[in-house]
Design a protein around this motif. Structure first.
Motif, PDB file in Angstrom:
ATOM      1  N   ALA A  65       0.833  -1.204   0.000  1.00  0.00           N
ATOM      2  CA  ALA A  65       0.000   0.000   0.000  1.00  0.00           C
ATOM      3  C   ALA A  65       0.869   1.257   0.000  1.00  0.00           C
ATOM      4  O   ALA A  65       0.605   2.224  -0.735  1.00  0.00           O
ATOM      5  N   GLN A  66       1.921   1.240   0.829  1.00  0.00           N
ATOM      6  CA  GLN A  66       2.788   2.417   0.876  1.00  0.00           C
ATOM      7  C   GLN A  66       3.650   2.522  -0.387  1.00  0.00           C
ATOM      8  O   GLN A  66       3.953   3.629  -0.851  1.00  0.00           O
ATOM      9  N   LEU A  67       4.047   1.381  -0.943  1.00  0.00           N
ATOM     10  CA  LEU A  67       4.774   1.409  -2.214  1.00  0.00           C
ATOM     11  C   LEU A  67       3.904   2.003  -3.316  1.00  0.00           C
ATOM     12  O   LEU A  67       4.376   2.797  -4.137  1.00  0.00           O
ATOM     13  N   LEU A  68       2.634   1.627  -3.325  1.00  0.00           N
ATOM     14  CA  LEU A  68       1.709   2.175  -4.311  1.00  0.00           C
ATOM     15  C   LEU A  68       1.566   3.684  -4.138  1.00  0.00           C
ATOM     16  O   LEU A  68       1.632   4.450  -5.114  1.00  0.00           O
ATOM     17  N   ASN A  69       1.398   4.124  -2.882  1.00  0.00           N
ATOM     18  CA  ASN A  69       1.260   5.562  -2.622  1.00  0.00           C
ATOM     19  C   ASN A  69       2.499   6.327  -3.036  1.00  0.00           C
ATOM     20  O   ASN A  69       2.410   7.401  -3.649  1.00  0.00           O
ATOM     21  N   LEU A  70       3.676   5.773  -2.705  1.00  0.00           N
ATOM     22  CA  LEU A  70       4.922   6.441  -3.078  1.00  0.00           C
ATOM     23  C   LEU A  70       5.060   6.493  -4.597  1.00  0.00           C
ATOM     24  O   LEU A  70       5.427   7.531  -5.164  1.00  0.00           O
ATOM     25  N   GLY A  71       4.773   5.381  -5.260  1.00  0.00           N
ATOM     26  CA  GLY A  71       4.894   5.359  -6.718  1.00  0.00           C
ATOM     27  C   GLY A  71       3.977   6.346  -7.395  1.00  0.00           C
ATOM     28  O   GLY A  71       4.360   7.006  -8.372  1.00  0.00           O
ATOM     29  N   ARG A 101       6.813  13.432 -11.718  1.00  0.00           N
ATOM     30  CA  ARG A 101       7.489  13.128 -12.980  1.00  0.00           C
ATOM     31  C   ARG A 101       8.836  12.445 -12.762  1.00  0.00           C
ATOM     32  O   ARG A 101       9.739  12.532 -13.591  1.00  0.00           O
ATOM     33  N   GLN A 102       8.950  11.734 -11.642  1.00  0.00           N
ATOM     34  CA  GLN A 102      10.138  10.920 -11.386  1.00  0.00           C
ATOM     35  C   GLN A 102       9.853   9.509 -11.917  1.00  0.00           C
ATOM     36  O   GLN A 102       9.656   8.552 -11.184  1.00  0.00           O
ATOM     37  N   TYR A 103       9.807   9.404 -13.238  1.00  0.00           N
ATOM     38  CA  TYR A 103       9.215   8.227 -13.873  1.00  0.00           C
ATOM     39  C   TYR A 103      10.020   6.944 -13.642  1.00  0.00           C
ATOM     40  O   TYR A 103       9.439   5.878 -13.439  1.00  0.00           O
ATOM     41  N   GLU A 104      11.317   7.032 -13.682  1.00  0.00           N
ATOM     42  CA  GLU A 104      12.108   5.812 -13.491  1.00  0.00           C
ATOM     43  C   GLU A 104      11.960   5.299 -12.064  1.00  0.00           C
ATOM     44  O   GLU A 104      11.779   4.089 -11.836  1.00  0.00           O
ATOM     45  N   SER A 105      12.009   6.203 -11.083  1.00  0.00           N
ATOM     46  CA  SER A 105      11.790   5.797  -9.693  1.00  0.00           C
ATOM     47  C   SER A 105      10.385   5.245  -9.509  1.00  0.00           C
ATOM     48  O   SER A 105      10.174   4.248  -8.808  1.00  0.00           O
ATOM     49  N   ALA A 106       9.410   5.892 -10.148  1.00  0.00           N
ATOM     50  CA  ALA A 106       8.023   5.429 -10.050  1.00  0.00           C
ATOM     51  C   ALA A 106       7.887   4.022 -10.600  1.00  0.00           C
ATOM     52  O   ALA A 106       7.199   3.173 -10.009  1.00  0.00           O
ATOM     53  N   ARG A 107       8.524   3.763 -11.736  1.00  0.00           N
ATOM     54  CA  ARG A 107       8.440   2.420 -12.317  1.00  0.00           C
ATOM     55  C   ARG A 107       8.987   1.373 -11.354  1.00  0.00           C
ATOM     56  O   ARG A 107       8.358   0.338 -11.121  1.00  0.00           O
ATOM     57  N   ASN A 108      10.147   1.649 -10.777  1.00  0.00           N
ATOM     58  CA  ASN A 108      10.752   0.686  -9.846  1.00  0.00           C
ATOM     59  C   ASN A 108       9.876   0.479  -8.620  1.00  0.00           C
ATOM     60  O   ASN A 108       9.660  -0.653  -8.163  1.00  0.00           O
ATOM     61  N   THR A 109       9.362   1.575  -8.079  1.00  0.00           N
ATOM     62  CA  THR A 109       8.527   1.493  -6.874  1.00  0.00           C
ATOM     63  C   THR A 109       7.238   0.730  -7.150  1.00  0.00           C
ATOM     64  O   THR A 109       6.839  -0.142  -6.368  1.00  0.00           O
ATOM     65  N   LEU A 110       6.588   1.047  -8.248  1.00  0.00           N
ATOM     66  CA  LEU A 110       5.287   0.436  -8.544  1.00  0.00           C
ATOM     67  C   LEU A 110       5.424  -1.025  -8.954  1.00  0.00           C
ATOM     68  O   LEU A 110       4.537  -1.842  -8.677  1.00  0.00           O
ATOM     69  N   LEU A 147      -7.344   3.505 -16.076  1.00  0.00           N
ATOM     70  CA  LEU A 147      -7.180   2.334 -16.937  1.00  0.00           C
ATOM     71  C   LEU A 147      -7.541   2.677 -18.376  1.00  0.00           C
ATOM     72  O   LEU A 147      -6.816   2.310 -19.313  1.00  0.00           O
ATOM     73  N   ALA A 148      -8.640   3.377 -18.590  1.00  0.00           N
ATOM     74  CA  ALA A 148      -9.059   3.736 -19.944  1.00  0.00           C
ATOM     75  C   ALA A 148      -8.044   4.657 -20.611  1.00  0.00           C
ATOM     76  O   ALA A 148      -7.691   4.480 -21.785  1.00  0.00           O
ATOM     77  N   ASP A 149      -7.562   5.647 -19.869  1.00  0.00           N
ATOM     78  CA  ASP A 149      -6.579   6.574 -20.419  1.00  0.00           C
ATOM     79  C   ASP A 149      -5.297   5.834 -20.793  1.00  0.00           C
ATOM     80  O   ASP A 149      -4.685   6.099 -21.837  1.00  0.00           O
ATOM     81  N   ARG A 182      -1.132  -2.754 -10.614  1.00  0.00           N
ATOM     82  CA  ARG A 182      -0.885  -3.088 -12.018  1.00  0.00           C
ATOM     83  C   ARG A 182      -1.103  -1.876 -12.931  1.00  0.00           C
ATOM     84  O   ARG A 182      -0.293  -1.603 -13.830  1.00  0.00           O
ATOM     85  N   ILE A 183      -2.180  -1.143 -12.689  1.00  0.00           N
ATOM     86  CA  ILE A 183      -2.506  -0.012 -13.562  1.00  0.00           C
ATOM     87  C   ILE A 183      -1.442   1.073 -13.474  1.00  0.00           C
ATOM     88  O   ILE A 183      -0.941   1.567 -14.497  1.00  0.00           O
ATOM     89  N   TYR A 184      -1.059   1.437 -12.246  1.00  0.00           N
ATOM     90  CA  TYR A 184      -0.100   2.530 -12.109  1.00  0.00           C
ATOM     91  C   TYR A 184       1.323   2.094 -12.459  1.00  0.00           C
ATOM     92  O   TYR A 184       2.107   2.895 -12.989  1.00  0.00           O
TER      93      TYR A 184
END
Length: 611
Positions: free
Chosen positions: A104-110, A117-126, A176-178, A140-142
C-alpha cells in the motif's frame, strides 16, 4: 464510562460522521493520545476534506509512534493532499524504511513519484508494489502507466487481465481507460469508459475521454454527441474541462474541413496547462492545412521546445552530447558475424509474415491498409513486438544483435512462439490469412527478424526524404526515441540517414527478399503498383487492395498518426509538400544528401510546382 472504539466504528459504518467525530474526541479526552482514536479521527477528517486538521492528527501520531510505518504513510498521504509534495515524498520514504514490503505504501509512493514526474523511480517502486501484491489492479494499472513512459513491454502485460477487474472505482477505471488509449487500445478504452458511464452517467472526465476515443476510432458523430451531452449537464464545468471541450471540437471541425473555425477555437482556448505541447501540434496542423506556413512552423517550434523540456525531465540522457539518436541503428552485424550464425530450421516464406518497414511517415500505413484489405492477408496495426522480444532477451543476458550467434534452435523456436503469442494478444488470428507486420522502425530489427524468419519478404516504404522529415517534424510522436529525434530538423535528418544506412548495411549482409515501394509511384500509379506488390507477395488478384479506404473506415481504430488519411482514397496531397517549407528545412538538406543521392530524389524543384 469510557467511549469504546466499537462505538466509533459503529457510527462510521452507519454513515454518522459527525457522531463518529464527536465520539473520537470524547475518547481522546478520556485517554489522551489514544492511537486508535487518533487514526479514526484523522480518517474522518480526510473524508470530510478537512486536510489541515487531518494533517495535524497524523503528524501527532508520527511523534507519538515514530517507529510506525503505517502512521508515517498516513502522514505522507495527508501531506500530499495538502500539496506539500516534497515533504510527502520524504515521509513515504520513512514509512518504507520501517515497513519496506508494504504494497500500500509502495503504491502511494509510486503514485506520488508519477505526479512529480520521477518516472524511473516510479516504475521501480510500482513494480515492487505489484510484486508484493500481484492481484492488486491499482498496482498493475499505475505500474503500467510508469512502464508506458519508457515503452517498457511490461506495460501491456500488466493490464492484460483488465476485463476481470471491472468495475473499479471511478478514478482507477478512468486511469485504466486513459492508459489503454495511450497503449493504442482504443477499443478497450471505449469498453471501459462505456461501462463506467453506465453507472456514473455524469462523470465529466469519463465523457471527455470517451469523446477523444470516439474521434480516434473515426466515430466523429458519436464524439460530437458526447460533447453535446457533456455541455448540457446541469453541473458546472471547470475551466480545464471547458478548455478540453474546445480542443476536441476544434479537432472535429478540422476533420470536417472547417479549418478556420478550428484555428480560431484553438487560438482562443490556448494551452490546457503549462507544458501542453499537444496544443501547439494541433494548432500547427491546422495552420499547415490553411497554408499559414510561418504560423505552422512557429507553433511547431513551440511544441518541440515544450516536448524536449518534458523529455529532459524524464530521460535526460537522450540529450547528452554523445547521445545516440537511434540506439538500435548503431548495433550492426558484419558479414563475418553473420557467418558465425549456426544453420537452423525456420518457417518457409508462406509461413512467415510480410514485413512493411521504412522510416516513419514514409507511407507504411497506406501499404498496410492496402494489404489488410486483401482477404488473403491480415495485419495488426503498428506493434513493437521485436522491441519487446529484444527487451525480454536482455532480461536473460542476451543482447541483440551482438549475441544472435548464440541463438540455437530451441531459443529461436521459443522466440517465434513468443512473437505469435504477442500477435494473438492483439488480433483474433485468421489462420488462413498470411500475417502482415507493419512497424516502420522494424527496419532497425532486421538482424533479429532475419534470424527468426529468414525467408520472409519485406516491403520498404520509400518517400522523398524531405517530405518524410517535414511530416515527422509535424507529428506528436508518443515514442520517446522518436520525439527526441524530432527535437529539431537537423537531429531528425540525422536520425533518418542513420536508420536508412543501418537498413542498407544489413540488407547487403543478409540479402533478404525486398521490394522497394515508392510513395510517389504508389499514389500516381496505384493500379500498376498494387499489381507489382501482389506479384511480389504471390497474390493472384490485387483488386481488393484498391478499396483499402473503405476497409479502413470499417476497421474504426487505426493505431498510427495517419489514421485520418488512410480512410480516404489515394490522393497526391502528400507529394512534394516539403517545397513549401524549403527555408525551414534548409539545415537538413546537407545531412540528407547521401540518401537523396542514393535513392535518386531531387531537391531542385520550387514551391510553385506544389498546389
Amino acid at each position: 464510562m469510557n467511549t469504546s472504539t466499537d462505538a466509533i466504528l459503529a457510527a462510521l459504518q452507519t454513515g454518522r460522521q459527525a457522531d463518529a467525530e464527536q465520539l473520537c474526541r470524547s475518547r481522546l479526552r478520556e485517554i489522551p493520545g489514544d492511537e486508535n482514536a487518533l487514526v479514526l479521527l484523522g480518517m474522518l477528517l480526510e473524508q470530510q476534506e478537512r486536510a489541515g486538521e487531518a494533517l495535524e492528527v497524523f503528524a501527532e501520531l508520527t511523534q507519538r509512534q515514530p517507529g510506525s510505518g503505517l502512521h508515517w504513510g498516513n502522514y505522507a498521504t495527508a501531506l500530499r493532499t495538502a500539496g506539500r509534495l516534497d515533504e510527502a515524498l520524504a515521509a513515504y520514504e520513512t514509512s518504507l524504511r520501517l515497513t519496506p514490503d508494504d504494497p500500500a505504501q509502495l503504491l502511494n509512493l509510486g503514485m506520488l513519484q508519477l505526479e512529480l514526474r520521477q518516472y524511473e523511480s516510479a516504475r521501480n517502486t510500482l513494480l515492487r508494489a505489484h510484486h508484493f501484491d500481484p492481484q492488486s489492479p491499482a498496482a498493475r494499472i499505475y505500474a503500467a502507466r510508469a512502464c508506458a513512459v519508457f515503452r517498457d513491454y511490461r506495460a501491456e502485460q500488466l493490464i492484460r487481465p483488465w476485463r476481470e477487474w471491472l468495475p473499479l472505482d471511478d478514478a482507477q477505471q478512468l486511469e485504466l481507460a486513459d492508459l489503454q488509449l495511450l497503449l493504442s487500445e482504443a477499443n478497450a478504452a471505449g469498453v471501459v469508459l462505456e461501462e463506467l458511464l453506465s453507472r456514473s452517467p455524469q462523470s465529466q472526465p469519463a465523457m471527455l475521454l470517451l469523446a477523444a476515443v470516439y474521434e480516434r476510432m473515426n466515430r466523429l458523430d458519436d464524439a460530437e454527441h458526447v460533447l453535446d451531452v457533456l455541455a448540457a449537464l446541469p453541473s458546472q464545468l471547470d475551466d480545464i474541462a471547458l478548455n478540453e471541450i474546445v480542443h476536441q471540437r476544434a479537432k472535429l471541425a478540422q476533420r470536417r474541413g472547417q479549418l478556420q473555425d478550428a484555428r480560431e477555437a484553438l487560438e482562443r482556448a490556448g494551452p490546457r496547462l503549462p507544458g501542453d505541447y499537444s496544443h501547439y501540434f494541433a494548432l500547427a496542423e491546422v495552420c499547415d492545412k490553411l497554408d499559414a506556413r510561418d504560423d505552422a512552423m512557429h507553433a511547431l517550434h513551440r511544441a518541440h521546445a515544450l516536448q524536449v523540456e518534458e523529455l529532459k525531465a524524464t530521460e535526460p540522457y537522450r540529450f547528452e552530447p554523445e547521445a545516440v539518436l537511434l540506439p538500435a541503428a548503431e548495433r550492426r552485424v558484419s558479414a563475418d558475424d553473420y557467418r558465425q550464425w549456426p544453420r537452423l530450421q525456420s518457417p518457409d516464406e508462406t509461413q512467415s509474415p510480410v514485413f512493411i518497414v521504412g522510416f516513419p511517415r514514409s507511407g507504411t500505413t497506406l501499404l498496410e491498409q492496402m494489404l489488410d484489405a486483401h482477404p488473403a492477408l491480415q495485419s495488426m496495426d503498428e506493434r513493437p513486438f521485436f522491441n519487446i522480444l529484444s527487451d525480454q532477451l536482455g532480461d536473460h543476458g542476451l543482447n541483440v544483435p551482438q549475441d544472435i550467434h548464440k541463438f540455437d534452435q530451441g531459443i529461436c523456436d521459443e522466440l517465434r512462439k513468443g512473437y505469435l503469442s504477442l500477435v494473438c494478444s492483439k488480433i483474433e488470428r485468421r489462420w488462413s490469412a498470411r500475417l502482415v507486420d507493419k512497424n516502420p522502425l522494424n527496419m532497425l530489427w532486421l538482424p533479429l527478424i532475419h534470424r527468426l524468419f529468414p525467408n520472409a519478404r519485406f516491403i520498404l516504404a520509400l518517400r522523398h526524404p524531405c517530405d518524410v522529415v517535414l511530416s515527422c517534424y509535424m507529428q506528436n510522436f508518443r515514442a520517446n526515441v522518436l520525439a527526441a529525434a524530432c527535437a529539431d530538423v537537423e537531429r531528425l535528418a540525422t536520425a533518418y540517414v542513420t536508420a536508412l544506412e543501418a537498413w542498407l548495411h544489413h540488407v547487403e549482409v543478409f540479402q533478404p527478399k525486398v521490394l522497394v515501394s515508392r510513395y510517389e509511384d504508389l499514389v500516381s500509379q496505384t493500379e500498376q503498383q498494387t499489381r507489382r506488390i501482389a506479384e511480389f507477395i504471390g497474390l493472384e488478384d490485387p483488386s481488393p487492395m484498391l478499396h483499402f479506404d473503405r476497409h479502413a473506415r470499417e476497421k474504426g481504430f487505426i493505431a498510427t498518426p495517419s489514421y485520418t488519411q488512410v480512410i480516404q482514397p489515394v490522393n497526391r496531397k502528400g507529394m512534394d509538400r516539403w517545397l513549401r517549407y524549403r527555408d525551414a528545412l534548409a539545415p537538413a538538406l546537407p545531412i540528407l544528401q547521401p540518401m537523396l543521392a542514393h535513392w535518386g530524389y531531387d531537391t531542385t524543384a520550387d514551391a510553385s510546382s506544389v498546389s
